[in-house]
Design a protein around this motif. Structure first.
Motif, PDB file in Angstrom:
ATOM      1  N   VAL A   1      69.915 -31.708 -35.503  1.00 60.46           N
ATOM      2  CA  VAL A   1      69.694 -31.971 -37.298  1.00 60.46           C
ATOM      3  C   VAL A   1      69.964 -30.465 -37.395  1.00 60.46           C
ATOM      4  CG1 VAL A   1      67.945 -31.626 -39.289  1.00 60.46           C
ATOM      5  CG2 VAL A   1      68.431 -33.709 -37.236  1.00 60.46           C
ATOM      6  N   LEU A   2      71.165 -29.996 -38.104  1.00 66.01           N
ATOM      7  CA  LEU A   2      70.697 -28.021 -38.796  1.00 66.01           C
ATOM      8  C   LEU A   2      71.059 -28.414 -39.878  1.00 66.01           C
ATOM      9  CD1 LEU A   2      73.809 -28.378 -35.738  1.00 66.01           C
ATOM     10  CD2 LEU A   2      71.791 -26.690 -35.940  1.00 66.01           C
ATOM     11  N   PRO A   3      71.555 -26.975 -40.769  1.00 66.75           N
ATOM     12  CA  PRO A   3      71.296 -27.042 -41.886  1.00 66.75           C
ATOM     13  C   PRO A   3      73.173 -26.859 -42.332  1.00 66.75           C
ATOM     14  CG  PRO A   3      70.701 -24.849 -40.827  1.00 66.75           C
ATOM     15  CD  PRO A   3      71.185 -25.814 -39.490  1.00 66.75           C
ATOM     16  N   ARG A   4      72.786 -27.626 -43.552  1.00 64.18           N
ATOM     17  CA  ARG A   4      74.497 -27.694 -44.504  1.00 64.18           C
ATOM     18  C   ARG A   4      75.129 -26.175 -44.518  1.00 64.18           C
ATOM     19  NH1 ARG A   4      76.133 -31.315 -47.431  1.00 64.18           N
ATOM     20  NH2 ARG A   4      74.539 -32.542 -47.995  1.00 64.18           N
ATOM     21  N   VAL A   5      76.184 -26.787 -44.215  1.00 69.48           N
ATOM     22  CA  VAL A   5      76.743 -25.126 -44.351  1.00 69.48           C
ATOM     23  C   VAL A   5      77.396 -25.195 -45.699  1.00 69.48           C
ATOM     24  CG1 VAL A   5      79.181 -25.577 -43.549  1.00 69.48           C
ATOM     25  CG2 VAL A   5      78.476 -23.785 -43.177  1.00 69.48           C
ATOM     26  N   GLU A   6      77.357 -23.895 -46.116  1.00 73.71           N
ATOM     27  CA  GLU A   6      78.356 -23.615 -47.658  1.00 73.71           C
ATOM     28  C   GLU A   6      79.275 -24.199 -47.574  1.00 73.71           C
ATOM     29  OE1 GLU A   6      79.458 -20.185 -50.831  1.00 73.71           O
ATOM     30  OE2 GLU A   6      77.618 -19.841 -49.099  1.00 73.71           O
ATOM     31  N   GLY A   7      79.615 -25.154 -48.471  1.00 69.72           N
ATOM     32  CA  GLY A   7      81.229 -25.599 -48.577  1.00 69.72           C
ATOM     33  C   GLY A   7      81.597 -27.292 -47.570  1.00 69.72           C
TER      34      GLY A   7
ATOM     35  N   ARG B   1      75.803 -25.160 -40.271  1.00 71.35           N
ATOM     36  CA  ARG B   1      75.772 -23.636 -39.535  1.00 71.35           C
ATOM     37  C   ARG B   1      75.570 -23.941 -38.263  1.00 71.35           C
ATOM     38  NH1 ARG B   1      70.860 -20.747 -41.723  1.00 71.35           N
ATOM     39  NH2 ARG B   1      71.361 -21.687 -43.550  1.00 71.35           N
ATOM     40  N   TRP B   2      76.094 -23.548 -38.058  1.00 75.72           N
ATOM     41  CA  TRP B   2      76.040 -23.740 -36.023  1.00 75.72           C
ATOM     42  C   TRP B   2      75.230 -22.741 -35.543  1.00 75.72           C
ATOM     43  CZ3 TRP B   2      77.074 -28.271 -33.829  1.00 75.72           C
ATOM     44  CH2 TRP B   2      77.286 -28.638 -32.105  1.00 75.72           C
ATOM     45  N   ASN B   3      74.567 -22.828 -34.287  1.00 74.26           N
ATOM     46  CA  ASN B   3      73.842 -21.735 -33.764  1.00 74.26           C
ATOM     47  C   ASN B   3      74.030 -21.393 -32.110  1.00 74.26           C
ATOM     48  OD1 ASN B   3      71.638 -23.261 -32.568  1.00 74.26           O
ATOM     49  ND2 ASN B   3      71.018 -23.531 -34.255  1.00 74.26           N
ATOM     50  N   ALA B   4      73.425 -20.725 -31.686  1.00 79.21           N
ATOM     51  CA  ALA B   4      73.725 -21.006 -30.756  1.00 79.21           C
ATOM     52  C   ALA B   4      73.522 -22.424 -29.072  1.00 79.21           C
ATOM     53  CB  ALA B   4      72.764 -19.849 -29.269  1.00 79.21           C
TER      54      ALA B   4
ATOM     55  N   VAL C   1      67.738 -37.695 -31.773  1.00 76.71           N
ATOM     56  CA  VAL C   1      68.024 -36.968 -32.804  1.00 76.71           C
ATOM     57  C   VAL C   1      66.469 -35.493 -32.196  1.00 76.71           C
ATOM     58  CG1 VAL C   1      67.172 -36.415 -35.246  1.00 76.71           C
ATOM     59  CG2 VAL C   1      68.170 -38.903 -34.105  1.00 76.71           C
ATOM     60  N   LEU C   2      67.390 -34.601 -32.777  1.00 80.10           N
ATOM     61  CA  LEU C   2      66.859 -33.481 -32.310  1.00 80.10           C
ATOM     62  C   LEU C   2      66.929 -32.415 -33.696  1.00 80.10           C
ATOM     63  CD1 LEU C   2      64.856 -32.145 -29.845  1.00 80.10           C
ATOM     64  CD2 LEU C   2      67.467 -30.582 -28.796  1.00 80.10           C
ATOM     65  N   ASP C   3      65.841 -32.108 -33.497  1.00 80.13           N
ATOM     66  CA  ASP C   3      65.469 -31.046 -34.654  1.00 80.13           C
ATOM     67  C   ASP C   3      66.531 -29.587 -35.027  1.00 80.13           C
ATOM     68  OD1 ASP C   3      65.650 -29.743 -37.554  1.00 80.13           O
ATOM     69  OD2 ASP C   3      63.674 -30.768 -38.024  1.00 80.13           O
ATOM     70  N   LEU C   4      66.940 -28.797 -34.520  1.00 79.38           N
ATOM     71  CA  LEU C   4      67.326 -27.493 -34.459  1.00 79.38           C
ATOM     72  C   LEU C   4      66.631 -26.802 -36.069  1.00 79.38           C
ATOM     73  CD1 LEU C   4      70.594 -27.117 -32.560  1.00 79.38           C
ATOM     74  CD2 LEU C   4      68.019 -27.406 -31.637  1.00 79.38           C
ATOM     75  N   THR C   5      65.937 -26.911 -37.018  1.00 80.04           N
ATOM     76  CA  THR C   5      65.785 -26.343 -37.970  1.00 80.04           C
ATOM     77  C   THR C   5      64.315 -25.749 -37.948  1.00 80.04           C
ATOM     78  OG1 THR C   5      65.658 -27.714 -39.242  1.00 80.04           O
ATOM     79  CG2 THR C   5      67.876 -27.218 -39.825  1.00 80.04           C
ATOM     80  N   THR C   6      63.489 -26.690 -36.472  1.00 79.14           N
ATOM     81  CA  THR C   6      62.293 -26.167 -36.952  1.00 79.14           C
ATOM     82  C   THR C   6      62.034 -25.346 -35.732  1.00 79.14           C
ATOM     83  OG1 THR C   6      61.881 -27.291 -35.398  1.00 79.14           O
ATOM     84  CG2 THR C   6      61.246 -27.977 -37.304  1.00 79.14           C
TER      85      THR C   6
END
Ligand code: TXA
Ligand code: MG
Length: 325
Positions: free
Chosen positions: A94-100, A74-77, A179-184
């Motif tokens: 590091v990003l959320p897994r997208v559906e599918g 799941r991509w973001n800005a 490694v950069l976590d973008l889910t936090t």
């Protein structure tokens, strides 16, 4: 095991091997990767086996560009800004897994997040283009040992466990990707690496530092971050300004203390980029019989020095995960 130059034919053969679920070691600009089809659970399982990883750590998925990444996560800005500045290159997001998402669960060790990056090495890119799928790839070495920056290092570490090694020369960056976590809530640096914190902060502002970094002491956030992940077999002594007679010296800068059994200088001129590129091969070269301990001179904690010091602190950490030879 075969080391192959990167010809159209060897890349096509390597790609076919990957599509059939096999393993191929390939060069990236950071370190050599041990690649498998990231969408194939069985193929990814073979990576853990070949590396002798004590448990399933999540792996980085390698893609050609942001468009391919968007099919997996799941991509973001923020990701957009960072990819525009750093991709292809040594930054893992590091990003959320997208559906599918086609990424196999074993690739992310069951996490609902995916670590993803687009490497800039032309051989890695040609291989991915030929495979047509994302490639899961940790560094191409046995678990707990020093990461490989040449095809020969890969052969020495993995031997017959990897059937094909594509030779793309010496890795220019020499330390793994950042490694950069973008889910936090705030972007969090999980591992310092080839893209410097300063350069990242110039694009997205202040980043938080993971408490998994070796200067911190709380529980590991990035599951692959064993403290001794980058360990030579010999003990490592940091911030050395003098050397003992049983020591090999990893020097930095123009003023080098004398008396070491063997000395390698990461960068006589004090250039951190040159030092990063030399780090793992010089550490290997000092990790040899006849040397009791590896003394390391102080390295400034700026730019790539942050990643270099992170690896050095891990190399110096003496815990149960450290391999004994
Ligand atoms: O430069 C590199 O990144 C090299 C080349 C081959 O691309 N690869 C590499 O992979 O260093 P590996 O497996 O040695 O390191 C992956 C790092 C580990 O620290 C792991 O914990 C972290 O990325 N990681 C992977 N997936 C993650 C996730 N979903 N969440 C948090 N951390 C993750
Ligand atoms: Mg590794």
């Amino acid at each position: 095991m075969r080391i192959r130059g990167p010809t159209a034919q060897s890349i096509a053969e390597a790609a076919q091997h990957l599509q059939q679920g096999g393993l191929v070691a390939f060069p990236t600009e950071t370190v050599y990767g041990l690649g498998a089809d990231a969408t194939n659970e069985r193929a990814v399982a073979a990576i853990y086996e070949a590396k002798g990883r004590p448990r399933f750590n999540p792996l980085i998925s390698h893609v050609l560009d942001a468009r391919e990444a968007q099919r997996c996560v799941r991509w973001n800005a923020l990701a957009d800004k960072l990819a525009a500045r750093f991709w292809p290159g040594p930054l893992t997001l590091v990003l959320p897994r997208v559906e599918g998402s086609p990424i196999a669960l074993l690739t992310t060790a069951g996490l609902d997040t995916v670590a993803i990056r687009a490497p800039s090495h032309p051989v890695a890119q040609a291989l991915m283009r030929a495979v047509g799928r994302p490639l899961a790839a940790p560094s191409a070495n046995r678990s707990g040992t020093i990461s490989p920056t040449t095809a020969l290092h890969v052969a020495q570490s993995l031997g017959e466990r990897v059937p094909i090694i594509l030779d793309g020369g010496t890795c220019l960056v020499g330390v793994e990707s950042t490694v950069l976590d973008l889910t936090t809530p705030a972007p969090t640096l999980l591992r310092p690496g080839g893209a410097t914190r300063e350069a990242i902060e110039a694009v997205i502002g202040k980043v938080a530092l993971s408490d998994a970094l070796p200067s911190g002491d709380s529980a590991l956030k990035s599951p692959g971050q064993l403290r001794s992940h980058y360990a030579p077999a010999r003990p490592v002594r940091l911030d050395s300004t003098s050397v003992g007679t049983d020591e090999g010296l990893l020097a930095f800068g123009p003023e080098v203390p004398s008396g070491a059994i063997l000395t390698f200088n990461l960068s006589p001129s004090g250039d951190l980029g040159e030092a990063a590129a030399n780090l793992f091969s010089m550490m290997r070269a000092l990790d040899r019989p006849g040397i009791g301990r590896i003394a390391v001179m102080p390295i400034p904690e700026t730019g790539l020095g942050f990643a270099i010091n992170d690896r050095l602190r891990r190399a110096a950490a003496d815990d149960d995960e450290k391999p004994r030879r």
